[in-house]
Design a protein around this motif. Structure first.
Motif, PDB file in Angstrom:
ATOM      1  N   ILE A 108       4.731   4.155   8.935  1.00  0.00           N
ATOM      2  CA  ILE A 108       4.113   5.179   8.075  1.00  0.00           C
ATOM      3  C   ILE A 108       4.746   6.184   7.635  1.00  0.00           C
ATOM      4  N   SER A 109       4.789   6.758   6.320  1.00  0.00           N
ATOM      5  CA  SER A 109       5.525   7.659   5.575  1.00  0.00           C
ATOM      6  C   SER A 109       5.025   8.441   4.789  1.00  0.00           C
ATOM      7  N   PHE A 110       5.077   9.827   4.627  1.00  0.00           N
ATOM      8  CA  PHE A 110       4.230  10.821   3.828  1.00  0.00           C
ATOM      9  C   PHE A 110       5.453  11.550   2.952  1.00  0.00           C
ATOM     10  N   ASP A 111       5.446  11.282   1.689  1.00  0.00           N
ATOM     11  CA  ASP A 111       6.071  11.944   0.698  1.00  0.00           C
ATOM     12  C   ASP A 111       5.426  13.265   0.116  1.00  0.00           C
ATOM     13  N   LEU A 112       6.107  14.205   0.660  1.00  0.00           N
ATOM     14  CA  LEU A 112       5.406  15.599   0.295  1.00  0.00           C
ATOM     15  C   LEU A 112       6.254  16.175  -0.924  1.00  0.00           C
ATOM     16  N   TYR A 113       7.209  15.459  -1.361  1.00  0.00           N
ATOM     17  CA  TYR A 113       8.282  15.923  -2.402  1.00  0.00           C
ATOM     18  C   TYR A 113       9.308  16.945  -1.782  1.00  0.00           C
ATOM     19  N   ASP A 114       9.049  18.110  -0.991  1.00  0.00           N
ATOM     20  CA  ASP A 114       9.929  18.968  -0.432  1.00  0.00           C
ATOM     21  C   ASP A 114      10.450  18.496   0.813  1.00  0.00           C
ATOM     22  N   ILE A 115       9.644  17.622   1.579  1.00  0.00           N
ATOM     23  CA  ILE A 115      10.067  16.756   2.688  1.00  0.00           C
ATOM     24  C   ILE A 115       9.321  15.588   2.852  1.00  0.00           C
ATOM     25  N   GLY A 116       9.895  14.699   3.586  1.00  0.00           N
ATOM     26  CA  GLY A 116       9.109  13.434   4.176  1.00  0.00           C
ATOM     27  C   GLY A 116       9.059  13.230   5.406  1.00  0.00           C
ATOM     28  N   LEU A 117       7.765  12.766   5.838  1.00  0.00           N
ATOM     29  CA  LEU A 117       7.474  12.620   7.136  1.00  0.00           C
ATOM     30  C   LEU A 117       7.653  10.767   7.430  1.00  0.00           C
ATOM     31  N   VAL A 118       8.297  10.821   8.708  1.00  0.00           N
ATOM     32  CA  VAL A 118       8.219   9.243   9.015  1.00  0.00           C
ATOM     33  C   VAL A 118       7.632   8.980  10.397  1.00  0.00           C
ATOM     34  N   LEU A 119       6.955   7.981  10.524  1.00  0.00           N
ATOM     35  CA  LEU A 119       5.918   7.497  11.883  1.00  0.00           C
ATOM     36  C   LEU A 119       6.336   6.262  12.064  1.00  0.00           C
ATOM     37  N   PHE A 120       6.342   6.110  13.482  1.00  0.00           N
ATOM     38  CA  PHE A 120       6.922   4.814  13.975  1.00  0.00           C
ATOM     39  C   PHE A 120       6.031   3.714  14.972  1.00  0.00           C
ATOM     40  N   GLU A 121       4.521   4.005  14.815  1.00  0.00           N
ATOM     41  CA  GLU A 121       3.570   3.434  15.569  1.00  0.00           C
ATOM     42  C   GLU A 121       3.786   1.714  15.311  1.00  0.00           C
ATOM     43  N   GLU A 122       4.227   0.820  16.227  1.00  0.00           N
ATOM     44  CA  GLU A 122       4.567  -0.274  15.681  1.00  0.00           C
ATOM     45  C   GLU A 122       3.358  -1.201  15.509  1.00  0.00           C
ATOM     46  N   LYS A 123       2.199  -0.908  16.099  1.00  0.00           N
ATOM     47  CA  LYS A 123       0.688  -1.603  15.744  1.00  0.00           C
ATOM     48  C   LYS A 123       0.081  -1.322  14.430  1.00  0.00           C
ATOM     49  N   ARG A 124       0.843  -0.405  13.730  1.00  0.00           N
ATOM     50  CA  ARG A 124       0.102   0.045  12.360  1.00  0.00           C
ATOM     51  C   ARG A 124       0.578  -0.838  11.403  1.00  0.00           C
ATOM     52  N   PHE A 125      -0.275  -1.158  10.392  1.00  0.00           N
ATOM     53  CA  PHE A 125       0.178  -1.681   9.194  1.00  0.00           C
ATOM     54  C   PHE A 125       0.911  -0.715   8.273  1.00  0.00           C
ATOM     55  N   LYS A 126       2.089  -1.401   7.636  1.00  0.00           N
ATOM     56  CA  LYS A 126       3.005  -0.441   6.985  1.00  0.00           C
ATOM     57  C   LYS A 126       2.324   0.263   5.771  1.00  0.00           C
ATOM     58  N   GLN A 127       2.472   1.574   5.653  1.00  0.00           N
ATOM     59  CA  GLN A 127       2.038   2.344   4.759  1.00  0.00           C
ATOM     60  C   GLN A 127       2.695   3.319   4.243  1.00  0.00           C
ATOM     61  N   ASN A 128       2.896   3.663   2.871  1.00  0.00           N
ATOM     62  CA  ASN A 128       3.636   4.755   2.217  1.00  0.00           C
ATOM     63  C   ASN A 128       2.637   5.578   1.522  1.00  0.00           C
ATOM     64  N   TYR A 129       2.497   6.941   1.869  1.00  0.00           N
ATOM     65  CA  TYR A 129       1.594   7.762   1.113  1.00  0.00           C
ATOM     66  C   TYR A 129       2.654   8.768   0.396  1.00  0.00           C
ATOM     67  N   LYS A 130       1.954   9.151  -0.842  1.00  0.00           N
ATOM     68  CA  LYS A 130       2.472  10.354  -1.679  1.00  0.00           C
ATOM     69  C   LYS A 130       1.341  11.318  -1.415  1.00  0.00           C
ATOM     70  N   VAL A 131       1.645  12.520  -1.069  1.00  0.00           N
ATOM     71  CA  VAL A 131       1.018  13.809  -1.106  1.00  0.00           C
ATOM     72  C   VAL A 131       1.030  14.781  -1.983  1.00  0.00           C
ATOM     73  N   ASN A 132       0.133  15.265  -2.653  1.00  0.00           N
ATOM     74  CA  ASN A 132       0.381  16.416  -3.578  1.00  0.00           C
ATOM     75  C   ASN A 132       0.237  17.800  -2.914  1.00  0.00           C
ATOM     76  N   PHE A 133       1.768  18.196  -2.508  1.00  0.00           N
ATOM     77  CA  PHE A 133       2.016  19.282  -1.465  1.00  0.00           C
ATOM     78  C   PHE A 133       2.751  20.192  -2.472  1.00  0.00           C
ATOM     79  N   PHE A 134       2.205  21.117  -3.468  1.00  0.00           N
ATOM     80  CA  PHE A 134       3.117  22.092  -4.232  1.00  0.00           C
ATOM     81  C   PHE A 134       2.386  23.270  -4.078  1.00  0.00           C
TER      82      PHE A 134
END
Length: 207
Positions: free
Chosen positions: A181-207
């Motif tokens: 799982i990843s979250f693109d907040l533009y200033d920073i990105g978050l990365v998570l590693f839960e193996e049982k989760r389906f792969k998902q990449n999010y963009k978040v409007n964080f301005f």
């Protein structure tokens, strides 16, 4: 110019606000109740008053407050920050959980910093939270730390859109099968590693 670029990117990400289109309950909660949390925390005013030199690399106060909330949410036992800066990001994260083992490595000399990182990783054995801040060798830091990460670890990557090299590495992380799982907040990105989760990449409007 910076303000104009932020307004432009806010418009481009308008449809990614407030968890729109996110179906996972845990991801929706992280976005709406942690990333977008607007209530004041007890330590904000004190941390702002002790802010470091603005001439050194640093995030916006809004990002530092988010780092505080992320640590408060994930409750890590161990945290390592690697990268140059004015110390604000580390102070905000440290204040959120005083009981955790937290280390900040300045990262000015690559070989020495990686040596120090290896020492600190061996001390903690399992790393709960990694912050890759202002540095030119982010990939080396991540690869060294990865064997110590686990399913509940969180990695924060700073300035993911700062330059071509940083963007390219962030895009590599998005397709890396180790990252679930990843979250693109533009200033920073978050990365998570839960193996049982389906792969998902999010963009978040964080301005």
């Amino acid at each position: 110019m910076l303000l104009a670029r932020r307004i432009w990117n806010w418009c481009r990400r308008f449809r990614y606000r407030c968890g729109y289109g996110v179906h996972s309950p845990s991801d929706f909660f992280l976005i709406t109740s942690v990333i977008y949390e607007g209530l004041p925390y007890y330590a904000y005013d004190r941390l702002k008053a002790s802010s470091g030199l603005k001439s050194l690399p640093h995030y916006r106060e809004k990002v530092n407050r988010l780092l505080f909330r992320l640590v408060n949410y994930f409750r890590p036992v161990s945290l390592i920050e690697v990268g140059e800066g004015n110390g604000d990001s580390f102070r905000y994260m440290r204040e959120a959980r005083l009981s955790m083992k937290a280390v900040s490595l300045k990262g000015e000399d690559q070989a020495e910093t990686l040596r120090q990182l290896k020492v600190e990783l061996e001390k903690v054995e399992k790393l709960d939270f990694l912050h890759i801040a202002y540095t030119t060798y982010d990939k080396d830091i991540f690869e060294m730390a990865y064997p110590y990460l686990h399913a509940q670890s969180c990695v924060v990557v700073g300035n993911i859109h700062e330059n071509k090299e940083r963007k390219e590495w962030w895009n590599q992380l998005l397709i890396d099968e180790r990252v679930r799982i990843s979250f693109d907040l533009y200033d920073i990105g978050l990365v998570l590693f839960e193996e049982k989760r389906f792969k998902q990449n999010y963009k978040v409007n964080f301005f």
